[in-house]
Write a protein that holds these residues in place. Structure first.
Motif, PDB file in Angstrom:
ATOM      1  N   THR A 135     -33.058 -18.212  -0.235  1.00  0.00           N
ATOM      2  CA  THR A 135     -34.044 -17.154  -0.447  1.00  0.00           C
ATOM      3  C   THR A 135     -33.496 -15.854   0.122  1.00  0.00           C
ATOM      4  OG1 THR A 135     -35.878 -18.732  -0.296  1.00  0.00           O
ATOM      5  CG2 THR A 135     -36.406 -16.402   0.053  1.00  0.00           C
ATOM      6  N   LEU A 136     -33.476 -14.848  -0.711  1.00  0.00           N
ATOM      7  CA  LEU A 136     -33.056 -13.516  -0.268  1.00  0.00           C
ATOM      8  C   LEU A 136     -34.281 -12.619  -0.158  1.00  0.00           C
ATOM      9  CD1 LEU A 136     -30.982 -11.186   0.210  1.00  0.00           C
ATOM     10  CD2 LEU A 136     -31.008 -10.853  -2.272  1.00  0.00           C
ATOM     11  N   VAL A 137     -34.450 -11.973   0.997  1.00  0.00           N
ATOM     12  CA  VAL A 137     -35.457 -10.922   1.138  1.00  0.00           C
ATOM     13  C   VAL A 137     -34.718  -9.606   1.355  1.00  0.00           C
ATOM     14  CG1 VAL A 137     -37.338  -9.995   2.532  1.00  0.00           C
ATOM     15  CG2 VAL A 137     -37.247 -12.447   2.033  1.00  0.00           C
ATOM     16  N   THR A 138     -34.952  -8.653   0.470  1.00  0.00           N
ATOM     17  CA  THR A 138     -34.326  -7.336   0.560  1.00  0.00           C
ATOM     18  C   THR A 138     -35.418  -6.339   0.954  1.00  0.00           C
ATOM     19  OG1 THR A 138     -32.836  -8.019  -1.212  1.00  0.00           O
ATOM     20  CG2 THR A 138     -32.912  -5.666  -0.703  1.00  0.00           C
ATOM     21  N   CYS A 139     -35.144  -5.514   1.964  1.00  0.00           N
ATOM     22  CA  CYS A 139     -36.225  -4.716   2.562  1.00  0.00           C
ATOM     23  C   CYS A 139     -36.519  -3.411   1.831  1.00  0.00           C
ATOM     24  CB  CYS A 139     -35.903  -4.422   4.021  1.00  0.00           C
ATOM     25  SG  CYS A 139     -35.801  -5.909   5.041  1.00  0.00           S
TER      26      CYS A 139
ATOM     27  N   ARG B 118     -36.580 -11.663  -3.355  1.00  0.00           N
ATOM     28  CA  ARG B 118     -37.829 -10.907  -3.244  1.00  0.00           C
ATOM     29  C   ARG B 118     -37.562  -9.622  -2.481  1.00  0.00           C
ATOM     30  NH1 ARG B 118     -41.559 -15.629  -1.136  1.00  0.00           N
ATOM     31  NH2 ARG B 118     -40.589 -17.388  -2.178  1.00  0.00           N
ATOM     32  N   PHE B 119     -38.467  -8.669  -2.643  1.00  0.00           N
ATOM     33  CA  PHE B 119     -38.435  -7.473  -1.810  1.00  0.00           C
ATOM     34  C   PHE B 119     -39.540  -7.594  -0.769  1.00  0.00           C
ATOM     35  CE2 PHE B 119     -36.265  -6.090  -5.621  1.00  0.00           C
ATOM     36  CZ  PHE B 119     -35.178  -5.410  -5.087  1.00  0.00           C
ATOM     37  N   LEU B 120     -39.230  -7.233   0.452  1.00  0.00           N
ATOM     38  CA  LEU B 120     -40.208  -7.327   1.533  1.00  0.00           C
ATOM     39  C   LEU B 120     -41.448  -6.499   1.179  1.00  0.00           C
ATOM     40  CD1 LEU B 120     -40.562  -8.516   4.438  1.00  0.00           C
ATOM     41  CD2 LEU B 120     -39.844  -6.265   5.280  1.00  0.00           C
ATOM     42  N   GLY B 121     -42.594  -7.170   1.138  1.00  0.00           N
ATOM     43  CA  GLY B 121     -43.841  -6.480   0.791  1.00  0.00           C
ATOM     44  C   GLY B 121     -43.963  -6.131  -0.679  1.00  0.00           C
ATOM     45  N   GLY B 122     -43.020  -6.586  -1.504  1.00  0.00           N
ATOM     46  CA  GLY B 122     -43.013  -6.250  -2.937  1.00  0.00           C
ATOM     47  C   GLY B 122     -42.072  -5.074  -3.196  1.00  0.00           C
ATOM     48  N   PRO B 123     -41.613  -4.943  -4.450  1.00  0.00           N
ATOM     49  CA  PRO B 123     -40.634  -3.885  -4.767  1.00  0.00           C
ATOM     50  C   PRO B 123     -41.189  -2.493  -4.474  1.00  0.00           C
ATOM     51  CG  PRO B 123     -40.939  -5.397  -6.634  1.00  0.00           C
ATOM     52  CD  PRO B 123     -41.973  -5.740  -5.616  1.00  0.00           C
ATOM     53  N   GLY B 124     -40.477  -1.717  -3.683  1.00  0.00           N
ATOM     54  CA  GLY B 124     -40.880  -0.342  -3.409  1.00  0.00           C
ATOM     55  C   GLY B 124     -41.884  -0.187  -2.271  1.00  0.00           C
ATOM     56  N   ARG B 125     -42.237  -1.292  -1.592  1.00  0.00           N
ATOM     57  CA  ARG B 125     -43.189  -1.158  -0.479  1.00  0.00           C
ATOM     58  C   ARG B 125     -42.627  -0.215   0.589  1.00  0.00           C
ATOM     59  NH1 ARG B 125     -45.490   0.505   2.708  1.00  0.00           N
ATOM     60  NH2 ARG B 125     -47.047  -0.264   4.193  1.00  0.00           N
ATOM     61  N   TRP B 126     -41.346  -0.392   0.924  1.00  0.00           N
ATOM     62  CA  TRP B 126     -40.706   0.529   1.857  1.00  0.00           C
ATOM     63  C   TRP B 126     -39.482   1.137   1.205  1.00  0.00           C
ATOM     64  CZ3 TRP B 126     -42.771  -4.020   4.218  1.00  0.00           C
ATOM     65  CH2 TRP B 126     -43.854  -3.756   5.079  1.00  0.00           C
TER      66      TRP B 126
ATOM     67  N   HIS C  22     -31.826  -8.861   4.174  1.00  0.00           N
ATOM     68  CA  HIS C  22     -30.889  -7.748   3.998  1.00  0.00           C
ATOM     69  C   HIS C  22     -31.656  -6.445   3.773  1.00  0.00           C
ATOM     70  CE1 HIS C  22     -26.892  -9.543   4.091  1.00  0.00           C
ATOM     71  NE2 HIS C  22     -27.370 -10.601   3.463  1.00  0.00           N
ATOM     72  N   ALA C  23     -30.951  -5.321   3.924  1.00  0.00           N
ATOM     73  CA  ALA C  23     -31.615  -4.017   3.881  1.00  0.00           C
ATOM     74  C   ALA C  23     -31.704  -3.433   2.478  1.00  0.00           C
ATOM     75  CB  ALA C  23     -30.882  -3.036   4.798  1.00  0.00           C
ATOM     76  N   HIS C  24     -30.601  -3.460   1.743  1.00  0.00           N
ATOM     77  CA  HIS C  24     -30.519  -2.819   0.425  1.00  0.00           C
ATOM     78  C   HIS C  24     -29.901  -3.783  -0.576  1.00  0.00           C
ATOM     79  CE1 HIS C  24     -29.591   0.329   3.582  1.00  0.00           C
ATOM     80  NE2 HIS C  24     -30.733   0.772   3.077  1.00  0.00           N
ATOM     81  N   PRO C  25     -30.220  -3.626  -1.867  1.00  0.00           N
ATOM     82  CA  PRO C  25     -29.481  -4.389  -2.871  1.00  0.00           C
ATOM     83  C   PRO C  25     -27.986  -4.053  -2.737  1.00  0.00           C
ATOM     84  CG  PRO C  25     -31.373  -3.283  -3.876  1.00  0.00           C
ATOM     85  CD  PRO C  25     -31.222  -2.721  -2.483  1.00  0.00           C
ATOM     86  N   ASP C  26     -27.168  -4.996  -2.726  1.00  0.00           N
ATOM     87  CA  ASP C  26     -25.689  -5.014  -2.593  1.00  0.00           C
ATOM     88  C   ASP C  26     -25.240  -5.523  -1.227  1.00  0.00           C
ATOM     89  OD1 ASP C  26     -25.574  -2.782  -0.824  1.00  0.00           O
ATOM     90  OD2 ASP C  26     -24.365  -1.550  -2.158  1.00  0.00           O
ATOM     91  N   ASP C  27     -26.049  -5.304  -0.166  1.00  0.00           N
ATOM     92  CA  ASP C  27     -25.666  -5.795   1.163  1.00  0.00           C
ATOM     93  C   ASP C  27     -25.486  -7.310   1.157  1.00  0.00           C
ATOM     94  OD1 ASP C  27     -25.785  -3.285   2.543  1.00  0.00           O
ATOM     95  OD2 ASP C  27     -27.965  -3.464   2.632  1.00  0.00           O
TER      96      ASP C  27
END
Ligand SMILES: [Zn+2]
Length: 338
Positions: A78-82, A127-135, A53-58
């Motif tokens: 597993t959720l990956v948020t970008c 998780r966040f893609l690349g870690g929190p705040g990477r993009w 998913h793109a953003h938290p809440d999507d």
């Protein structure tokens, strides 16, 4: 992670009830370290689902009931948020100071909202893609936010793909879920999430691609989230009947909405009505983003389970299982998966 990460109980040791958290922490450490010979591996869990998913809440708005259902059925979800969703509008007056054009603290705040939402859904691996705040959140198309070099819209596609391939090879999902090529409704981060998820789906199983990122793993099925136009039309009609007129600019026809597909393109219908309470709780957890008096809750109040307890998907890669669910669709994302 799931309950399967817990070590077997030691019969010689009495574990007080209030030590449960310590046991969980120890199990998590064992998994993260991956050093113990009996460490949990994802393949110990029969069903494994990865959502991008793109953003938290999507994740909650689009797939929250599905996530809660499979988590409750002991699938590895597993959720990956970008992105952190830094550019979101802040709907809570006392938190307006966090907005991108003020303190720019919304992204950090939304990490906590997402964690609370995942607790509500019973999803432990997010998780966040690349870690929190990477993009960074790219904002809406053609705004200054998508000129910023660190925004996801400007991400190096191969770098982002590698980050996701590493997750795919680690958790080994049979099923991957993301948006269609329009990103659902056209937000640049949703379009980019689609690109990265499709690239990772295609490359994770290729032994020649990034061999340093783990054993190749080919997921069996790729789905896009979607809505049948007939369901959107029913939503519009119900909102109008209830005197709500601001849903997506007050359109009369689902044909005028920038998302949704003809009913016959929807392959899969997951009835997760039993998890509507979890989805609603998760929506409330995203409190800077989803107004309790806004259209989503209006829809929920007026149509209830039908609007939110059932979530729709299009199978785009892999073989469909039996279409023996409602409306001649697959009832299960894992249908036909060995
Ligand atoms: Zn979004």
């Amino acid at each position: 992670m799931s309950e399967a990460t817990l070590p077997p109980p030691d019969p010689g040791e009495k574990v007080p009830v209030d030590a449960a958290d310590a046991v969980l922490a120890a199990a998590a450490t064992a998994v993260d370290g991956a050093a113990e010979p009996e460490a949990f591996t994802p393949l110990d869990v029969p069903k494994r689902l990865l959502l991008v998913h793109a953003h938290p809440d999507d994740e909650t708005i689009g797939t929250g009931a599905t996530m809660a259902k499979y988590a409750a059925e002991h699938a590895l979800v597993t959720l990956v948020t970008c992105t952190l969703g830094e550019e979101g509008e802040v709907l809570v007056p006392e938190l307006e100071h966090l907005a991108a054009d003020k303190e720019d603290g919304l992204g950090q705040h939304r990490i906590g909202e997402l964690a609370a939402a995942m607790e509500a859904l019973g999803v432990r691996d997010h998780r966040f893609l690349g870690g929190p705040g990477r993009w960074r959140d790219s904002g809406m198309m053609d705004t200054p936010a998508n000129e910023r070099p660190e925004c996801f819209w400007r991400a190096d596609l191969d770098e982002a793909t590698r980050e996701l391939v590493a997750v795919v090879r680690e958790v080994r999902p049979q099923v991957v879920v993301t948006y269609d090529e329009k990103g659902g409704y056209g937000h640049p981060d949703h379009i980019q999430a689609h690109r990265v998820a499709v690239a990772a789906f295609d490359k994770a199983g290729d032994p020649s691609y990034a061999p340093g990122l783990g054993e190749p793993w080919q997921p069996a099925k790729l789905y896009y989230t979607t809505f049948p136009k007939s369901v959107l039309q029913a939503g519009i009609d119900a909102l109008k009947a209830a005197g709500e007129s601001d849903f997506f600019g007050g359109v009369d026809s689902a044909e005028d909405l920038p998302f949704g597909v003809p009913d016959d393109q929807v392959t899969t219908e997951v009835d997760a009505g039993d998890y509507l309470d979890a989805k609603t709780a998760a929506m409330r957890a995203h409190k800077t983003q989803i107004a309790v008096d806004g259209p989503f809750f209006a829809l929920s109040n007026n149509i209830g389970q039908k609007a939110f307890g059932t979530e729709y998907y299009m199978l785009v890669k892999g073989s469909a299982g039996p279409r023996d669910g409602a409306n001649g669709r697959e009832p299960d994302l894992f249908a036909g998966v060995d």
